[in-house]
Design a protein around this motif. Structure first.
Motif, short mmCIF file in Angstrom:
data_model
loop_
_atom_site.label_atom_id
_atom_site.label_comp_id
_atom_site.label_asym_id
_atom_site.label_seq_id
_atom_site.Cartn_x
_atom_site.Cartn_y
_atom_site.Cartn_z
N ASP A 1 33.46 44.87 40.99
CA ASP A 1 33.59 43.42 41.11
C ASP A 1 34.67 42.88 40.17
O ASP A 1 35.46 42.00 40.55
N GLY A 2 34.68 43.38 38.96
CA GLY A 2 35.66 42.89 38.00
C GLY A 2 37.08 43.25 38.40
O GLY A 2 38.00 42.42 38.31
N LEU A 3 37.29 44.47 38.87
CA LEU A 3 38.63 44.88 39.28
C LEU A 3 39.09 44.11 40.51
O LEU A 3 40.26 43.75 40.64
N ASN A 4 38.18 43.83 41.43
CA ASN A 4 38.55 43.03 42.60
C ASN A 4 38.92 41.61 42.20
O ASN A 4 39.82 41.00 42.78
N THR A 5 38.21 41.06 41.23
CA THR A 5 38.53 39.72 40.75
C THR A 5 39.92 39.66 40.14
O THR A 5 40.67 38.69 40.32
N LEU A 6 40.29 40.71 39.44
CA LEU A 6 41.61 40.75 38.80
C LEU A 6 42.74 41.03 39.79
O LEU A 6 43.90 40.79 39.48
N GLY A 7 42.41 41.53 40.96
CA GLY A 7 43.44 41.90 41.91
C GLY A 7 44.18 43.17 41.52
O GLY A 7 45.36 43.33 41.82
N ILE A 8 43.47 44.08 40.85
CA ILE A 8 44.10 45.33 40.42
C ILE A 8 44.40 46.20 41.63
O ILE A 8 43.53 46.43 42.47
N SER A 9 45.62 46.71 41.72
CA SER A 9 45.99 47.60 42.83
C SER A 9 45.46 49.00 42.56
O SER A 9 45.19 49.38 41.42
N PRO A 10 45.31 49.82 43.62
CA PRO A 10 44.84 51.19 43.41
C PRO A 10 45.73 51.98 42.46
O PRO A 10 45.25 52.80 41.68
N ARG A 11 47.04 51.77 42.52
CA ARG A 11 47.94 52.50 41.64
C ARG A 11 47.68 52.14 40.17
O ARG A 11 47.67 53.00 39.30
#
Length: 374
Positions: free
Chosen positions: A342-352
């Motif tokens: 959830d936190g990574l999705n909120t930040l918009g972190i790309s898979p790379r």
């Protein structure tokens, strides 16, 4: 003017969006024993053969570039009573192929299985071809099946004078129910007094749980976990039936499976799979993006009139550095997988970026999981 853009991901990153309270319970995934184990001796066997596909519409092997096709044609025709040695052969309707199949366990003589066909030479398509009689051999060199029949390809190829269109892979295909089993593999499962149950995903906890569930059902210590991958199952002396009856009784038992915390990363495609039990210990984290813009605006310098000077180019470079706001945050102890995602999705972190983030957290000792890169 030319512009260069560079993106830099710092060593450790998540963000304050991960700083949420509470954790999710780590619930094991229930599964039947028959879905998580293999039974010793109950397995497929791989078969392979070499054959010829005929009837192609000019899309077969060129005999000059595929000498094995030419030799196979000559040998086949000789078996049919036709002597072509020393003769000039110009046909593009034949292709040499490798034929593969899997022999299912307990297959009986006379039953049929599917076979796969793949071109060996420079044939452009197997469309419309027919596989001639091809023995399929096992690892011991014995023929266990005979394949023959029309080939169904997985694509098509269309060619004109100026263009060619290819869809799928027209040089591979299959013959549905194309192999007739001629030899059986003798394995009398019902006559066994003990077998091994091999876990598809080895784990000590799961292995022990399987043994406990079986022993609770039978009421005797008939199952012993020998290692993370195997459970030894023995037939009780007073059991009313054989080993097949015992396996039938236990294969429907539901087990709470367990697994090691693992993160699987495919760096080529950027795919990341995070296991259920992955945890992140308390750690301070930060994330920042660094953008560097370089612009070249050369200045043309002309000589003074009536002088011997020459036109010169005076380089002029403009560099702009822009760094997004960096936030330092503290991730709470034992953050759960759901909170991590959830936190990574909120930040918009790309898979790379996430790959570098996870590797950096692992290097810091805050990631309680194994990282496997494929």
């Amino acid at each position: 003017m030319k512009t260069g853009l560079f993106r830099s991901t710092l060593v450790i990153a998540l963000a304050a969006a991960l700083a949420v309270t509470g954790t999710l319970p780590a619930l094991a995934a229930p599964a039947r024993i028959k879905d998580i184990v293999e039974i010793e001796g109950v397995r497929e066997n791989q078969l392979i053969g070499y054959g010829l596909v005929v009837g192609l519409n000019g899309t077969g092997d060129s005999l000059n570039n595929s000498p094995f096709t030419r030799q196979s044609m000559i040998a086949m025709l000789e078996r049919m009573g036709v002597n072509t040695r020393g003769e000039t052969m110009r046909t593009a309707n034949v292709a040499a192929v490798m034929v593969t199949a899997n022999l299912p366990p307990f297959s009986t003589q006379g039953s049929r299985i599917d076979v796969s066909v793949a071109a060996m030479g420079d044939a452009s398509s197997l469309q419309g071809g027919t596989l001639l009689v091809t023995p399929l051999l096992g690892a011991d060199g014995e023929a266990y099946a005979i394949a023959q029949g029309p080939v169904l390809i997985n694509g098509f190829s269309a060619q004109g004078e100026a263009a060619t269109v290819v869809s799928g892979v027209p040089t591979t295909g299959m013959v549905s129910s194309g192999a007739l089993i001629e030899r059986e593999i003798n394995f009398a499962l019902g006559a066994q007094h003990s077998v091994r149950l091999s876990l598809r995903n080895p784990d000590l906890t799961t292995s022990r749980r399987i043994a406990l569930a079986i022993n609770d059902l039978i009421g005797l210590p008939v199952a012993i976990p020998t290692d993370p991958a195997n459970v030894r199952l023995s037939l009780p002396n007073d059991f009313n039936g054989n080993i097949v009856d015992l396996l039938t009784d236990i294969e429907q038992l539901v087990i709470q499976t367990d697994q090691a915390a693992r993160i699987v990363i495919n760096e080529n495609s950027g795919i990341i799979v995070i296991g259920r039990d992955v945890r992140v210990s308390s750690v301070a984290i930060a994330h920042a993006n660094l953008t560097i813009s370089i612009a070249e605006n050369p200045n043309i310098v002309q000589p003074e009139p009536f002088t011997d000077g020459v036109t010169a180019v005076e380089p002029r470079t403009q560099i702009d550095v822009n760094e997004d706001g960096t936030q330092l945050a503290v991730v709470p102890e034992s953050i759960s997988l759901q909170q991590l995602v959830d936190g990574l999705n909120t930040l918009g972190i790309s898979p790379r970026d996430l790959i570098a983030i996870l590797q950096a957290i692992k290097a810091s000792g805050a990631l309680q999981a194994e990282i496997e890169v494929i």
